[in-house]
Design a protein around this motif. Sequence first.
Motif, mmCIF file in Angstrom:
data_model
loop_
_atom_site.group_PDB
_atom_site.id
_atom_site.type_symbol
_atom_site.label_atom_id
_atom_site.label_comp_id
_atom_site.label_asym_id
_atom_site.label_seq_id
_atom_site.Cartn_x
_atom_site.Cartn_y
_atom_site.Cartn_z
ATOM 1 N N PRO A 9 0.934 5.320 0.539
ATOM 2 C CA PRO A 9 1.487 6.607 0.120
ATOM 3 C C PRO A 9 0.368 7.627 -0.072
ATOM 4 O O PRO A 9 -0.793 7.260 -0.275
ATOM 5 C CB PRO A 9 2.173 6.285 -1.218
ATOM 6 C CG PRO A 9 2.377 4.801 -1.201
ATOM 7 C CD PRO A 9 1.248 4.237 -0.413
ATOM 8 N N ASN A 10 0.704 8.899 -0.038
ATOM 9 C CA ASN A 10 -0.311 9.946 -0.140
ATOM 10 C C ASN A 10 -1.030 9.958 -1.480
ATOM 11 O O ASN A 10 -2.138 10.489 -1.594
ATOM 12 C CB ASN A 10 0.325 11.321 0.104
ATOM 13 C CG ASN A 10 0.751 11.515 1.551
ATOM 14 O OD1 ASN A 10 0.182 10.907 2.449
ATOM 15 N ND2 ASN A 10 1.749 12.353 1.773
ATOM 16 N N ASN A 11 -0.408 9.363 -2.492
ATOM 17 C CA ASN A 11 -1.046 9.393 -3.820
ATOM 18 C C ASN A 11 -1.867 8.133 -4.097
ATOM 19 O O ASN A 11 -2.284 7.907 -5.226
ATOM 20 C CB ASN A 11 0.006 9.566 -4.919
ATOM 21 C CG ASN A 11 0.915 8.359 -5.058
ATOM 22 O OD1 ASN A 11 1.262 7.721 -4.072
ATOM 23 N ND2 ASN A 11 1.299 8.045 -6.273
ATOM 24 N N GLY A 50 4.151 -0.973 -3.562
ATOM 25 C CA GLY A 50 5.457 -1.368 -4.056
ATOM 26 C C GLY A 50 5.462 -2.139 -5.349
ATOM 27 O O GLY A 50 6.518 -2.447 -5.886
ATOM 28 N N ASP A 51 4.269 -2.475 -5.874
ATOM 29 C CA ASP A 51 4.174 -3.240 -7.119
ATOM 30 C C ASP A 51 5.033 -4.506 -7.041
ATOM 31 O O ASP A 51 5.860 -4.783 -7.924
ATOM 32 C CB ASP A 51 4.602 -2.386 -8.312
ATOM 33 C CG ASP A 51 3.613 -1.256 -8.569
ATOM 34 O OD1 ASP A 51 2.488 -1.343 -8.069
ATOM 35 O OD2 ASP A 51 3.983 -0.294 -9.257
ATOM 36 N N ILE A 52 4.847 -5.269 -5.968
ATOM 37 C CA ILE A 52 5.639 -6.470 -5.738
ATOM 38 C C ILE A 52 4.731 -7.688 -5.706
ATOM 39 O O ILE A 52 3.524 -7.589 -5.539
ATOM 40 C CB ILE A 52 6.422 -6.375 -4.410
ATOM 41 C CG1 ILE A 52 5.437 -6.173 -3.237
ATOM 42 C CG2 ILE A 52 7.427 -5.249 -4.450
ATOM 43 C CD1 ILE A 52 6.097 -6.178 -1.879
ATOM 44 N N SER A 53 5.327 -8.870 -5.855
ATOM 45 C CA SER A 53 4.584 -10.111 -5.655
ATOM 46 C C SER A 53 4.669 -10.477 -4.177
ATOM 47 O O SER A 53 5.590 -10.062 -3.471
ATOM 48 C CB SER A 53 5.159 -11.239 -6.516
ATOM 49 O OG SER A 53 6.522 -11.467 -6.186
ATOM 50 N N MET A 54 3.718 -11.271 -3.699
ATOM 51 C CA MET A 54 3.672 -11.550 -2.264
ATOM 52 C C MET A 54 2.995 -12.891 -1.999
ATOM 53 O O MET A 54 1.914 -13.173 -2.528
ATOM 54 C CB MET A 54 2.906 -10.423 -1.564
ATOM 55 C CG MET A 54 2.801 -10.544 -0.058
ATOM 56 S SD MET A 54 2.070 -9.042 0.691
ATOM 57 C CE MET A 54 3.424 -7.865 0.476
ATOM 58 N N GLN A 55 3.647 -13.726 -1.217
ATOM 59 C CA GLN A 55 3.077 -14.965 -0.700
ATOM 60 C C GLN A 55 3.498 -15.083 0.761
ATOM 61 O O GLN A 55 4.598 -15.553 1.061
ATOM 62 C CB GLN A 55 3.540 -16.192 -1.489
ATOM 63 C CG GLN A 55 2.979 -16.307 -2.893
ATOM 64 C CD GLN A 55 3.794 -15.535 -3.903
ATOM 65 O OE1 GLN A 55 5.018 -15.395 -3.772
ATOM 66 N NE2 GLN A 55 3.149 -15.000 -4.935
ATOM 67 N N ILE A 56 2.658 -14.625 1.666
ATOM 68 C CA ILE A 56 3.001 -14.553 3.087
ATOM 69 C C ILE A 56 1.889 -15.154 3.937
ATOM 70 O O ILE A 56 0.715 -14.814 3.765
ATOM 71 C CB ILE A 56 3.237 -13.096 3.534
ATOM 72 C CG1 ILE A 56 4.433 -12.482 2.791
ATOM 73 C CG2 ILE A 56 3.465 -13.024 5.039
ATOM 74 C CD1 ILE A 56 4.662 -11.012 3.120
ATOM 75 N N CYS A 57 2.283 -16.045 4.832
ATOM 76 C CA CYS A 57 1.368 -16.539 5.852
ATOM 77 C C CYS A 57 1.648 -15.740 7.124
ATOM 78 O O CYS A 57 2.733 -15.848 7.706
ATOM 79 C CB CYS A 57 1.566 -18.031 6.106
ATOM 80 S SG CYS A 57 0.442 -18.705 7.362
#
Length: 335
Positions: free
Chosen positions: A113-115, A317-324
């Motif tokens: 995002p721009n900010n 997005g202030d999210i959790s993430m577990q991605i392969c």
Amino acid sequence: MTSKKSTFKFQINDEGNVPKFRQLIDSVNHAISENRLSVGDHLPSVNQICKDYKLSRDTVFKAYTILKEQGVIDSVPNKGYFVAREIRRVFLFLDTFKAYKEVLYDAFTKNLPNNVLADVHFHHYNPEVFKRQIEESIGKYHRYVVMPFDHEEMDAVLALIPSDKLLVIDWNIYSKPGNNLLYQDFGQSVYDGLESVKHLLEKYKEMVFLYPDYTNHPIESVQYFEKFCKHNHIKHSVVTKPSQFEVRSGMAYFSVSDRMLGHFLEQCREKKLEPGTDAGIISYNETPMKKFIYKGITVITTDFQLMGSKAAEFVSGDISMQICVPTKVLIRESL
């Protein structure tokens, strides 16, 4: 004038290479991200900045105009300029800036995002640099996107960063349950990638893994290469000394080093060997130029563009993430 405004001062370096208008912009953005300026706080007038910092009106007006276009500040006639929105700073910590990392960085920054402002740093696999940069960054950033490496101090240093603010990318090493992860698989994906081109490898009598002693590539790729060769009864070897590498006809090579790829192509030219016919090669990690080199270089690669955009998604997005991130094979004429 608020107390925050009275403590805010522009950071201008008369001897630096950064244009003055850009230094004004950076000063405002950093002050907002560090909560020295808040939404609604007034900024010094153009005339005041010109007087205090001995700058031209054009320089100051250009900085304020860009900040307005970005939505960072706004102005009201006869009342001046004020902060219009919050700025978040992100700490992006990469190993080195290679061609495929540029793809990751470009996708990351384009999807922010721009900010959100990203400060990129490099550790070059130096544990002292890694530790110092992390220690100096604590508390200064909204999120941390870090590319680690294999070293005994890594676990303790990463633990300095709050788990919810940290995203470990590229290599799933020293992670703990609940950590945010965005990584590639260096083991089974290599086996599967080689399996998918097994029909193209049949014309070669032997496979050689080019794993120079200067590389920091995970050793598990070598282990799964050997596993693939043993399961398919393919004669194979591993070359770790670049000085001992010699291209031979009838051989297929797998390289995790672009420098070794360069040596392969150079020797093919000197010996009049045609890549993909006389000797084959598979390179690790796609770069924008590999599709054009010698009619194209076959690669096993993760999707660095996807990795960059997903990292931006975590930050914004202030999210959790577990991605392969999936690994794919791009077949070209080098094999």
